[in-house]
Design a protein around this motif. Structure first.
Motif, PDB file in Angstrom:
ATOM      1  N   UNK A 171       1.782  28.218  22.747  1.00  0.00           N
ATOM      2  CA  UNK A 171       1.060  27.300  23.631  1.00  0.00           C
ATOM      3  C   UNK A 171       0.115  28.090  24.546  1.00  0.00           C
ATOM      4  N   UNK A 172       0.587  29.247  25.005  1.00  0.00           N
ATOM      5  CA  UNK A 172      -0.252  30.075  25.872  1.00  0.00           C
ATOM      6  C   UNK A 172      -1.475  30.555  25.104  1.00  0.00           C
ATOM      7  N   UNK A 173      -1.284  30.915  23.826  1.00  0.00           N
ATOM      8  CA  UNK A 173      -2.417  31.346  22.999  1.00  0.00           C
ATOM      9  C   UNK A 173      -3.409  30.197  22.838  1.00  0.00           C
ATOM     10  N   UNK A 174      -2.872  28.976  22.690  1.00  0.00           N
ATOM     11  CA  UNK A 174      -3.730  27.809  22.505  1.00  0.00           C
ATOM     12  C   UNK A 174      -4.565  27.528  23.750  1.00  0.00           C
ATOM     13  N   UNK A 175      -4.021  27.903  24.918  1.00  0.00           N
ATOM     14  CA  UNK A 175      -4.740  27.645  26.170  1.00  0.00           C
ATOM     15  C   UNK A 175      -5.791  28.723  26.444  1.00  0.00           C
ATOM     16  N   UNK A 176      -5.598  29.886  25.847  1.00  0.00           N
ATOM     17  CA  UNK A 176      -6.557  30.980  26.075  1.00  0.00           C
ATOM     18  C   UNK A 176      -7.863  30.690  25.337  1.00  0.00           C
ATOM     19  N   UNK A 177      -8.963  31.282  25.791  1.00  0.00           N
ATOM     20  CA  UNK A 177     -10.246  31.002  25.126  1.00  0.00           C
ATOM     21  C   UNK A 177     -10.409  31.760  23.817  1.00  0.00           C
ATOM     22  N   UNK A 178      -9.352  31.827  23.027  1.00  0.00           N
ATOM     23  CA  UNK A 178      -9.426  32.478  21.720  1.00  0.00           C
ATOM     24  C   UNK A 178      -9.749  31.415  20.684  1.00  0.00           C
ATOM     25  N   UNK A 179     -10.581  31.777  19.690  1.00  0.00           N
ATOM     26  CA  UNK A 179     -10.826  30.820  18.600  1.00  0.00           C
ATOM     27  C   UNK A 179      -9.584  30.783  17.720  1.00  0.00           C
ATOM     28  N   UNK A 332      -2.761  24.884  17.014  1.00  0.00           N
ATOM     29  CA  UNK A 332      -3.435  25.601  18.092  1.00  0.00           C
ATOM     30  C   UNK A 332      -4.463  24.756  18.821  1.00  0.00           C
ATOM     31  N   UNK A 334      -5.009  20.975  18.842  1.00  0.00           N
ATOM     32  CA  UNK A 334      -4.774  19.587  18.454  1.00  0.00           C
ATOM     33  C   UNK A 334      -5.840  18.624  18.946  1.00  0.00           C
ATOM     34  N   UNK A 335      -6.412  18.908  20.118  1.00  0.00           N
ATOM     35  CA  UNK A 335      -7.402  17.977  20.651  1.00  0.00           C
ATOM     36  C   UNK A 335      -8.676  17.995  19.826  1.00  0.00           C
ATOM     37  N   UNK A 338      -8.011  16.017  16.910  1.00  0.00           N
ATOM     38  CA  UNK A 338      -7.998  14.597  17.268  1.00  0.00           C
ATOM     39  C   UNK A 338      -9.424  14.081  17.412  1.00  0.00           C
ATOM     40  N   UNK A 339     -10.287  14.906  18.078  1.00  0.00           N
ATOM     41  CA  UNK A 339     -11.683  14.473  18.273  1.00  0.00           C
ATOM     42  C   UNK A 339     -12.397  14.339  16.951  1.00  0.00           C
TER      43      UNK A 339
ATOM     44  N   UNK B  53      -5.673  19.834  26.936  1.00  0.00           N
ATOM     45  CA  UNK B  53      -6.201  19.627  25.592  1.00  0.00           C
ATOM     46  C   UNK B  53      -5.233  20.031  24.505  1.00  0.00           C
ATOM     47  N   UNK B  54      -3.962  20.245  24.862  1.00  0.00           N
ATOM     48  CA  UNK B  54      -2.959  20.612  23.854  1.00  0.00           C
ATOM     49  C   UNK B  54      -2.393  19.384  23.165  1.00  0.00           C
ATOM     50  N   UNK B  56      -3.535  15.206  22.449  1.00  0.00           N
ATOM     51  CA  UNK B  56      -4.554  14.176  22.675  1.00  0.00           C
ATOM     52  C   UNK B  56      -3.947  12.924  23.306  1.00  0.00           C
ATOM     53  N   UNK B  71     -12.039  24.601  24.550  1.00  0.00           N
ATOM     54  CA  UNK B  71     -11.820  26.042  24.704  1.00  0.00           C
ATOM     55  C   UNK B  71     -12.652  26.579  25.871  1.00  0.00           C
ATOM     56  N   UNK B  74     -11.004  25.593  29.049  1.00  0.00           N
ATOM     57  CA  UNK B  74      -9.756  26.326  29.273  1.00  0.00           C
ATOM     58  C   UNK B  74     -10.018  27.763  29.720  1.00  0.00           C
ATOM     59  N   UNK B  75     -11.201  28.307  29.350  1.00  0.00           N
ATOM     60  CA  UNK B  75     -11.537  29.676  29.757  1.00  0.00           C
ATOM     61  C   UNK B  75     -11.707  29.754  31.268  1.00  0.00           C
ATOM     62  N   UNK B 103      -9.420  36.891  27.743  1.00  0.00           N
ATOM     63  CA  UNK B 103     -10.352  36.186  28.640  1.00  0.00           C
ATOM     64  C   UNK B 103     -11.647  36.983  28.850  1.00  0.00           C
TER      65      UNK B 103
END
Lengths: 345, 285
Positions: A171-179, A332, A334-335, A338-339, B53-54, B56, B71, B74-75, B103
């Motif tokens: 979850x932390x990885x998903x929140x980071x600005x990583x693709x 990683x 989901x939004x 969803x979009x 955004x984890x 929907x 993304x 979130x940055x 980051x």
């Protein structure tokens, strides 16, 4: 004690995967592997060449399934067929007595053929190609490389990925600005490199300790191992996306590993299995890697002989790896998923 | 007017037949500390996951930095999840180095309190230090918004006070903070509160607004056990602090009736946030 036993049964009843392993898996294993566990080869694909081909074909024991009878073919043709794995046995009547070329890379087939020819006395001289002493390790080591890669790719990778989910760091990885691609490649690359290193070590050790010959092109073998790694790593990622805990991942990985061990043809010959069971074996990636590894190690086969297993493995790699990446990506981001769905609607 | 960092309007999230978050709206502005209060299962974490955004939303609109959560958005935020999101097998310094690289920020200094543990694996240090590290990792890239999901859970009072100092320092520097908690003392440190119960925002505003609608009576008697039992049997919301009985949201007449002939002195007192929360929960349920 009664309370403890009851509690355990209640927990087990709700743990569907463990119940499946305890009840369904043994039944499936017994049924499938009961049919598959057969070292006796009943039918050996055979070709007969040379001036006496018709007569020899007519008198050959039933064990030999005579596919092609060609009076004009030469010994060179016979050796090419053998190297390309087009047949298991060629009876060459251009020599006197006729020579039976037997593929030593197919251990149990070769043993059955040798025994049958032995019973014919001096009528046929037997030439076992690629593995003249019918050494088990020569056949097993190339296939074991595939099994080791499957183990690392499937079990170790899925455990490593599920650990991120279990500890909450996914979850932390998903929140980071990583693709998502950064995360996926970053997670899988170390396993790919380690498995490649393992493959190199096991290959060198196999050649060094067991004297297994390496007659083919090492780069072609590396290519096959690389494609195969993509398949098994993809399976590992898929397992991780379907598991919440490392124990669940191990259970699923074992369910995937067992059929590969028993139905891929490296322990029990596919030719000795009933058609339906052999068909399951033909759906497993290890089956094709075993064909590639034994072909390159023992027969020195090239791409022209091995194009089919390469093509099938490539198709599997594309399919499995794409599915794995898509599922992992959905975990990683989901939004975004969803979009995209909402946009499509 | 400054755009809010978080804007949620009528956000709902359903899992099958179960509604985890039901029509919740909230905003968080720069420099503001907004507390999301509620018992376990109230829907706080689900709401946070949607904001990030984890997850929907099933219905409603969410904006993070005035755009759908992404993304890029979130940055610009720092997140401390309940589980802390640290890699146990990496050292303190390695954890910070990884977050910095992800980051693209300059090297975050290891906090002074963790200097001695710099090269120890995170799994081997205490929970209080792990939380400090999680805060340092979340703040390293200079976020405009901090999202903290029960950030001080399981931490001793001194460490908790230190972490809240960090939160206040960040807010003073203009960072918006959304924090979930079920510690009443922490709620009192927030500028604004949203009280959630069973997925619904049952109250929102400043502490006084949330407590304002609630009344409390101190019931002074030597027979406090009997008083407690009598009030509880009568369906009065009754709280106990030591041997002090307090009746919440019940008028003097109702309390007297419930006590029967039991001698007691009733005294109106200021309700605590906990009493207000329990009263709201009860009326929502």
């Amino acid at each position: 004690m009664k309370a403890m036993i009851l509690k355990e049964f209640r927990e087990l009843r709700r743990d569907r995967r463990t119940m499946a392993m305890l009840i369904i898996l043994p039944i499936v294993l017994l049924t499938i592997f009961g049919y598959a566990a057969n070292f006796t080869v009943d039918s050996i694909p055979t070709r007969v060449i040379g001036p006496g081909a018709e007569q020899v074909a007519a008198n050959a024991p039933d064990l030999f399934d005579i596919g092609e009878v060609d009076a004009d073919a030469t010994t060179d043709d016979a050796l090419t067929w053998m190297q390309d794995n087009d047949t298991e046995v060629v009876i060459d009547t251009t020599t006197q007595p006729p020579t039976a070329y037997v593929d030593g890379a197919s251990l149990f087939t070769a043993q059955s053929a040798s025994a049958a020819f032995g019973r014919m006395g001096d009528q046929v001289q037997v030439d076992i190609l690629y593995n003249p002493d019918l050494d088990t390790s020569w056949v097993m080591v190339p296939a074991l490389i595939g099994l080791i890669l499957t183990f690392i790719g499937t079990i170790i990778t899925s455990i490593g990925l599920v650990k991120e989910r279990q500890t909450g760091t996914l979850e932390q990885l998903a929140v980071m600005p990583l693709r998502p691609a950064d995360v996926i490649v970053g997670k899988i690359a170390p396993y790919f490199l380690l498995a490649s290193f393992d493959m190199l070590v096991v290959t060198l050790l196999g050649v060094w300790i067991f004297d297994v010959p390496f007659n083919g092109n090492p780069w072609l073998f590396a290519l096959g191992a690389g494609i195969f790694l993509f398949v098994v790593l993809g399976l590992g990622v898929l397992i991780s996306t379907a598991s919440q805990t490392q124990a669940q991942a191990i259970q699923l990985a074992i369910m995937m590993l067992l059929p590969q061990i028993l139905l891929s043809g490296f322990i029990f010959p596919l030719d000795a299995m009933p058609t339906a069971i052999a068909a399951i074996g033909r759906c497993l990636p290890l089956t094709y890697f075993v064909e590639i590894a034994q072909g390159i190690f023992l027969r020195g086969a090239g791409l022209e002989a091995l194009w089919l297993p390469y093509a099938v493995l490539t198709g599997m790699a594309l399919l499995v790896f794409s599915a794995a990446v898509l599922r992992f990506r959905r975990d990683l981001a989901p939004s975004a998923h969803h979009r995209a769905k909402a946009k499509a609607a | 007017m400054t755009e809010p960092l978080i804007r949620a309007s009528g956000v709902t999230r359903r899992f099958g037949d179960f509604t985890a978050v039901d029509d919740v709206s909230l905003t968080v502005g720069p420099g503001e500390i907004v507390g999301l209060l509620g018992a376990n299962g109230a829907g706080k974490t689900t709401l946070i996951r949607m904001i990030l955004g984890l997850l929907p939303p099933t219905e409603g609109e969410l904006a993070l930095f005035d755009a759908p959560p992404s993304r890029e958005g979130r940055a610009r935020l720092g997140y401390v999840p309940q589980g802390l999101g640290l890699w146990d097998d990496l050292t303190v310094a390695e954890n910070l180095a990884f977050v910095d690289e992800a980051f693209g920020s300059r090297a975050t200094a290891v906090p002074d309190a963790l200097a001695g543990s710099r090269d120890r694996v995170v799994g081997g240090i205490g929970l209080g230090r792990q939380r400090q590290l999680a805060f340092a990792a979340a703040l390293g890239h200079g976020p405009e918004l901090l999202v903290l999901d029960e950030p001080t859970s399981g931490v001793d009072p001194l460490s908790r006070a230190r972490l809240w100092d960090t939160v206040h320092d960040s807010a003073d520097a203009g960072v918006g903070v959304l924090v979930t908690t079920h510690y009443m003392q922490e709620a009192e440190q927030c500028d604004r509160l949203v009280l959630m119960s069973q997925g619904v925002a049952v109250a929102s505003g400043q502490l006084a607004d949330i407590v304002g609608g609630t009344t409390a009576l101190a019931v002074r008697t030597d027979r406090w056990q009997d008083a407690f039992a009598a009030l509880d049997d009568a369906g009065v919301l009754v709280m106990l602090a030591g041997t002090h009985v307090r009746a919440v949201d019940a008028g003097e007449d109702r309390v007297r009736d419930a006590l029967g002939g039991l001698a007691a002195r009733l005294e109106p007192v200021t309700p605590t946030l906990e009493e207000a929360m329990v009263a709201r929960e009860r009326s929502a349920g």
